[in-house]
Design a protein around this motif. Structure first.
Motif, PDB file in Angstrom:
ATOM      1  N   ASP A   1       4.461  -5.817   9.742  1.00 57.82           N
ATOM      2  CA  ASP A   1       3.048  -6.171   9.607  1.00 57.82           C
ATOM      3  C   ASP A   1       2.673  -7.223  10.643  1.00 57.82           C
ATOM      4  OD1 ASP A   1       2.440  -4.506   7.498  1.00 57.82           O
ATOM      5  OD2 ASP A   1       2.675  -6.028   5.954  1.00 57.82           O
TER       6      ASP A   1
ATOM      7  N   GLY B   1       5.341  -3.210   3.993  1.00 58.66           N
ATOM      8  CA  GLY B   1       5.618  -1.944   3.316  1.00 58.66           C
ATOM      9  C   GLY B   1       5.746  -2.213   1.825  1.00 58.66           C
TER      10      GLY B   1
ATOM     11  N   ARG C   1      -3.988   8.258   2.061  1.00 61.93           N
ATOM     12  CA  ARG C   1      -4.280   7.648   3.367  1.00 61.93           C
ATOM     13  C   ARG C   1      -4.223   8.686   4.491  1.00 61.93           C
ATOM     14  NH1 ARG C   1      -1.387   1.688   3.946  1.00 61.93           N
ATOM     15  NH2 ARG C   1      -2.938   0.619   2.675  1.00 61.93           N
TER      16      ARG C   1
ATOM     17  N   GLY D   1       0.167  -7.190   0.146  1.00 63.20           N
ATOM     18  CA  GLY D   1       1.292  -6.990  -0.777  1.00 63.20           C
ATOM     19  C   GLY D   1       0.959  -7.245  -2.233  1.00 63.20           C
TER      20      GLY D   1
ATOM     21  N   ASP E   1       1.280  -4.111  -4.231  1.00 60.29           N
ATOM     22  CA  ASP E   1       2.696  -3.704  -4.285  1.00 60.29           C
ATOM     23  C   ASP E   1       3.454  -4.556  -5.297  1.00 60.29           C
ATOM     24  OD1 ASP E   1       1.926  -2.194  -2.080  1.00 60.29           O
ATOM     25  OD2 ASP E   1       2.651  -3.683  -0.650  1.00 60.29           O
TER      26      ASP E   1
HETATM   27  O1  LIG Z   1      -1.509  -5.169   0.365  1.00 55.99           O
HETATM   28  P1  LIG Z   1      -1.148  -3.880  -0.333  1.00 55.99           P
HETATM   29  O2  LIG Z   1      -2.281  -2.902  -0.296  1.00 55.99           O
HETATM   30  O3  LIG Z   1      -0.566  -4.063  -1.674  1.00 55.99           O
HETATM   31  O4  LIG Z   1       0.031  -3.181   0.535  1.00 55.99           O
HETATM   32  C1  LIG Z   1       0.114  -3.311   1.952  1.00 55.99           C
HETATM   33  C2  LIG Z   1      -0.149  -1.978   2.598  1.00 55.99           C
HETATM   34  O5  LIG Z   1      -1.458  -1.586   2.272  1.00 55.99           O
HETATM   35  C3  LIG Z   1      -0.022  -2.093   4.106  1.00 55.99           C
HETATM   36  O6  LIG Z   1      -0.179  -0.824   4.703  1.00 55.99           O
HETATM   37  C4  LIG Z   1       1.343  -2.636   4.517  1.00 55.99           C
HETATM   38  O7  LIG Z   1       1.358  -2.791   5.915  1.00 55.99           O
HETATM   39  C5  LIG Z   1       1.598  -3.950   3.817  1.00 55.99           C
HETATM   40  O8  LIG Z   1       2.888  -4.438   4.139  1.00 55.99           O
HETATM   41  C6  LIG Z   1       1.495  -3.806   2.323  1.00 55.99           C
HETATM   42  O9  LIG Z   1       2.474  -2.928   1.842  1.00 55.99           O
END
Ligand SMILES: O=P([O-])([O-])O[C@@H]1[C@@H](O)[C@H](O)[C@@H](O)[C@H](O)[C@@H]1O
Ligand SMILES: Nc1ncnc2c1ncn2[C@@H]1O[C@H](COP(=O)(O)OP(=O)(O)O)[C@@H](O)[C@H]1O
Length: 356
Positions: free
Chosen positions: A32, A47, A165, A247, A250
């Motif tokens: 990122d 991720g 996506r 994140g 996530d």
């Molecule tokens: O912020 P969030 O939507 O929970 O999740 C994020 C993803 O949308 C994004 O593509 C990724 O690059 C980040 O590391 C993280 O996983």
């Protein structure tokens, strides 16, 4: 709230000699790059798989992780990825000053700059798991990958971002398609949970989906809402000083699955999701969870389970569990100022005044 397993998961599987492994996480790690006012302010491991495994590892929930990266992958991780020699690691740029993005985040525009390989069914172990988590970020989960996951996992939790996506062919900007047109619609009756942010939820028919599986819609500082058949439950948020929203969704999903693995019902498990999501927004990149906080959470989870076993009337009452989990009590706010703070800092909100 109790979960009705989808029909495919109600039938007992053929007799097994080997006990299930606990959790299978499927999704690529990525790099990122956080950009503000035209300058790179941070480069971090990203991720969904990385944020989720961080929550599970910190909570002592064992997991297997299937992820692909290129030779350029630059982080040490506790779950080794598959390295694809001829490919680069997936890279996302997150712009924090471009206004509203294609997926509705007022504070973040995402662009996928490079993409590693998809994860194929043959990359996934042939073991059985209690929980599967389909958590792609860059289009790496294929319909056949999800099909294999529902075959080998008792319950599968899916982050809708893994399914809907699409990426602009020129600049990689993330856009969303309706779940019905995603190519995954035919598998959805076999999943247990579908998690979406409130922006992503606009790309599905919640009324229809909640008849197929348990739908959890997160809403940033306002917490989340659970839709399960005809029940709807609002789960309150925790106080947080937001530095970087990356994140949060996530970590929320990680916390939810930790709660489910521990035997909490869906609404209590979602409170754990809210807790881990709220701590994540206080950090840039992967949060390091405070050990005392983690122990308090474990103790409170055990206490809550005992309480629910003794009295079913406690089941719908979140207030006490929420108050006991409140991270404000654990003083786990970050101490140092961050370079993103001036723009991204959101002052703490009191959960009592939540209007979700
Ligand atoms: O912020 P969030 O939507 O929970 O999740 C994020 C993803 O949308 C994004 O593509 C990724 O690059 C980040 O590391 C993280 O996983
Ligand atoms: N500013 C915040 N304050 C407190 N909790 C937050 C905040 N932002 C996110 N969270 C927690 O993280 C969860 C996921 O965040 P959300 O922004 O909805 O997801 P995403 O990162 O996918 O856009 C929320 O449901 C909430 O529990």
């Amino acid at each position: 709230m109790t979960l009705n397993p989808p029909p495919s998961q109600q039938t007992p599987h053929s007799p097994r000699q080997i006990p299930n492994r606990r959790v299978l996480i499927v999704g690529n790690y990525c790099h990122d790059v956080l950009i503000q006012n035209g300058a790179v302010v941070a480069e971090t491991l990203g991720g969904a798989a990385s944020f989720i495994s961080n929550v599970l590892d910190s909570s002592s929930v064992s997991c297997d992780l299937v992820s692909k990266v290129g030779c350029d992958f630059r982080y040490e991780v506790s779950h080794a990825p598959i390295v694809v020699p001829e490919k680069e690691t997936t890279v996302f740029e997150a712009y924090f000053d471009l206004g509203i993005d294609g997926i509705g985040h007022a504070d973040r525009v995402l662009k996928r700059v490079t993409a590693c390989d998809p994860i194929f069914p043959s990359d996934i172990p042939d073991s059985r798991f209690d929980f599967g988590m389909a958590v792609g970020v860059g289009g790496e989960i294929l319909p056949e990958t999800l099909e294999k996951m529902v075959e080998i996992c008792d319950v599968v939790a899916v982050d809708i971002q893994a399914l809907i996506r699409v990426f602009d062919p020129v600049d990689g900007a993330v856009k969303l398609v309706n779940l019905k047109e995603s190519g995954f619609h035919h598998i959805l009756h076999r999943i247990g949970f579908l998690k979406a942010s409130s922006d992503e939820a606009l790309f599905m028919d919640v009324e229809q989906m909640k008849q197929l599986c348990c739908v959890v819609v997160t809403n940033g500082e306002k917490g989340c809402r659970i839709y399960n058949k005809d029940e709807e439950t609002v789960v309150p948020p925790f106080l947080a000083k937001q530095v970087d929203p990356t994140g949060a969704g996530d970590s929320f999903l990680g916390g939810l699955v930790v709660g489910l693995v521990e035997g909490l019902d869906v609404s209590d498990a979602s409170l754990l999701g809210n807790l881990f999501g709220s701590i994540t927004v206080e950090h840039i990149g992967q949060p390091k969870f405070d050990l005392m906080m983690l122990q308090r959470v474990k103790d409170e989870v055990q206490r809550r389970k005992k309480q629910c076993n003794l009295s079913s009337s406690h089941k719908s009452d979140h207030e006490e569990f929420h108050a006991r989990l409140s991270p404000a009590r654990f003083s786990c706010f970050p101490s140092a100022d961050s370079p993103l703070q001036p723009k991204l800092l959101v002052s703490g909100h009191c959960c009592e005044s939540c209007d979700l």
